[in-house]
Design a protein around this motif. Sequence first.
Motif, PDB file in Angstrom:
ATOM      1  N   ASP A 150     -28.394  29.843  30.046  1.00 22.78           N
ATOM      2  CA  ASP A 150     -28.500  30.947  31.000  1.00 22.78           C
ATOM      3  C   ASP A 150     -29.850  30.926  31.718  1.00 22.78           C
ATOM      4  N   PHE A 151     -30.906  30.602  30.967  1.00 23.70           N
ATOM      5  CA  PHE A 151     -32.224  30.545  31.591  1.00 23.70           C
ATOM      6  C   PHE A 151     -32.312  29.369  32.559  1.00 23.70           C
ATOM      7  N   PRO A 167     -32.207  27.164  26.773  1.00 26.52           N
ATOM      8  CA  PRO A 167     -31.053  28.065  26.926  1.00 26.52           C
ATOM      9  C   PRO A 167     -30.369  27.851  28.269  1.00 26.52           C
ATOM     10  N   ASP A 198     -27.039  25.457  24.859  1.00 31.21           N
ATOM     11  CA  ASP A 198     -28.300  24.947  25.392  1.00 31.21           C
ATOM     12  C   ASP A 198     -28.007  23.761  26.288  1.00 31.21           C
ATOM     13  N   LYS A 230     -36.336  34.930  26.615  1.00 33.93           N
ATOM     14  CA  LYS A 230     -36.050  34.426  27.953  1.00 33.93           C
ATOM     15  C   LYS A 230     -34.564  34.232  28.205  1.00 33.93           C
ATOM     16  N   GLU A 231     -33.727  34.556  27.231  1.00 33.08           N
ATOM     17  CA  GLU A 231     -32.285  34.555  27.434  1.00 33.08           C
ATOM     18  C   GLU A 231     -31.758  35.937  27.777  1.00 33.08           C
ATOM     19  N   HIS A 232     -32.609  36.938  27.671  1.00 27.37           N
ATOM     20  CA  HIS A 232     -32.161  38.301  27.933  1.00 27.37           C
ATOM     21  C   HIS A 232     -31.928  38.491  29.435  1.00 27.37           C
ATOM     22  N   GLY A 237     -24.029  30.920  21.992  1.00 25.73           N
ATOM     23  CA  GLY A 237     -24.305  30.405  23.312  1.00 25.73           C
ATOM     24  C   GLY A 237     -24.493  28.902  23.311  1.00 25.73           C
TER      25      GLY A 237
END
Length: 755
Positions: free
Chosen positions: A629-630, A627, A499, A308-310, A497
Amino acid sequence: MTERPTLLPGEIAHQNFEVGYIALSYAVSYIGSVTTLELLNRRTGNRGWYNWSLLVGSAISMGSIAIWGMHFIGNRAIILDYGVESHQLIYNSSFTALSFFLPIVVLLSAYMFIGTNEDVSIVRVSVGGTAAGLAVVLMHYLGQFGVSNYTSVYKIPFVIGSVIIAILASNVALVVFFVSRSRWAGTWWKRIGCSFVLAGAVSGMHWLATVGTSYRLRSAALPKSTLDRKQTVVVVVTLCVFTCTCLLAYAIVLGARARQMVTKIRKVTLSAVMFDPDGRLMISTSGSLPTEVITDTLNSLLDQEFSKEHPVFLWFYRVSRSWSGVKDIVSVMQQHLRHIDVKKLGTEEQSELNLIFREMLCVAAKKLSEQLRQPLECIGALHDDILHTSSNSRSRVNTPIGPSDVERLRKVSAGKGQTLFVYREVTREEAARLQSHGYRFTSVKIATDVVARSLQVQREVLTEHLKNMRDASQIESILEPGIHIGGFACRANIDGGFDVLVQKLQPNLIPSVQLPIPALTDELKQVMQLLHGMTLGNALRVLEMKQNSTSGIDRSYLEEVRSAVRALTKAYPDNFWQDAIFSSIPVTMPCRSGNVEVDHATAQMFVFRTIVPIHQRELSDGIRMAPFDFFTAQQRAFSTSRDHEVFARQIHTEFSGLSERYLRTPKPSIIPRRLRALFWSSGRPTTAEKTLVENPFANIMISQAVDVHSAKTSMEIHELDTLRTTGAAIVVREVEEPTWAEDYFHLLMSKPRSP
């Protein structure tokens, strides 16, 4: 010399039985019974031609084969008057036809009364079973009444016993069958067992009644319209052969579907999870979720783990919450994918591969909507997690994933796959329509076992996924209108990255509490400005001091803010909150609109921001890390977000080139090229003009920032693809403004101690 008959009119005929026909009669009854239960097992509702065809088919198979066919094959075993051919049973055609149709009508009514509800009513099933038993009795004695050359003489105890056997055995068979069906425990061997009992009800009743029946010869003159026993055997055998052929074809189709499902779970797939208003889960009659394959070449498409970070997952997550942005261009994507050589995907640029994978996701979603016979925008939103399926459901998928396992999860190898879910709650009308198309709604607890077997995953893992989707489908996780105080905390991820800290039950929201104040007043602004730049610990001390030295309305505001901050620390008693820095600049966030206009429903949040130490792994029960980004993508995906419009225009701009190249294929002309040039050279549009007509997104020129519904967006100017025009036209791509989370993240990373 003609042989004189041994039996005279008015005399009782001697009778004996042929064992072979007795066994054949039971086999005929069993074939009809197993066909009936298999058809009833496939029913999913009371609406639609699919369910009606199954209902009528089950009544016909039971009435015509299991009962009517068994009766006449059974009577073929009766040998009267020592086998004299002219003294065997002959039937009146009219009564024989009536005995064929009457049980079908009775059984049709009985099965309709039983219904298809997953919650089995023993009363309804018992009434239906009693009606089915009476149909057996009715057919038997009506068939006996149709004997033309004999009068049937009955013994009352045998008649009563036959009725009891027919009703009791029918009830047992149907109750066991429907209870097993409702619990999804009706495996093939259980249906076979119920079929034996149901066939026993028919055969038991028939032979008990037959033993208690004598035949008195009538007059030698017989009706013209009669059927001898050889003709009835031919009719019944023909029906049985036809039924066996249909069952064999059905078994072959089921086997093919089972093999197809095993193949699917080893690929990257998209499954639909639908709940009805009562919380029941929709599954097919075979016990699987509606599923479409996305791809089996994930290794060639992605250069990193698909999670789910892609970027592709984040893109599809937003698309699934605004299907209107892609529904008009899915056909373009399908055309594009037809021109793709899958074997050469590894040689393409990664940006092109990501685009192809995004197209595969959208095309799979479109196929899934067609499978459900629902519009694309009605298939639901993407679940925020990916299920890793396995060919071995007993594998320990719950074990923690270590560094050595990450590389293993990056590839879809033989026997392993990944399943994405789209989910939603349907209305009762939609649920009824889906049932009419062959789907069933059953309790999640019962369905979990069946679906887990079809996906070959552990039950506990699937249960957690379904629970999260059920909770998310009921009501959107979004802030209520008003004033909130929250905590924004980030932590570096050891795998790279960052969180962000989120609520465990509402992972798209940060930890927060709401003030009992409907709007931001001047007095509340003063209180917030007083705390600007303070740590949480200092803010509490200042609020307490000011509250003791202030009177009037200011004191009430101080008390409300102090209570909210203390509630935040009590709900999440983690040590790092004490050093969180407060900002008096409110952040406007998406919120529930309710019955008011969206423009007038606002949620404003004042935030304490901090960094969670990387070594701290234990957190409060109500929070967890997600994450970053998510989380950022989630902030743009709320139903009231205005980013949906910008995102839709971005999608259309990006895929507009495909529209011209693959959707608008020129039709061959029957006029020679030179003649076309002669007649239309003067009025022919230029390439750029043609591009503008065929592709409305191609030539948009904007030289400054544009305010879209009060949401500011900057513009990046890009040259138009030379494949689409030879002119100096340009296209515009709207770039979304950073979310509040991105702003706070950059502020936190650059100046962690300043407001």
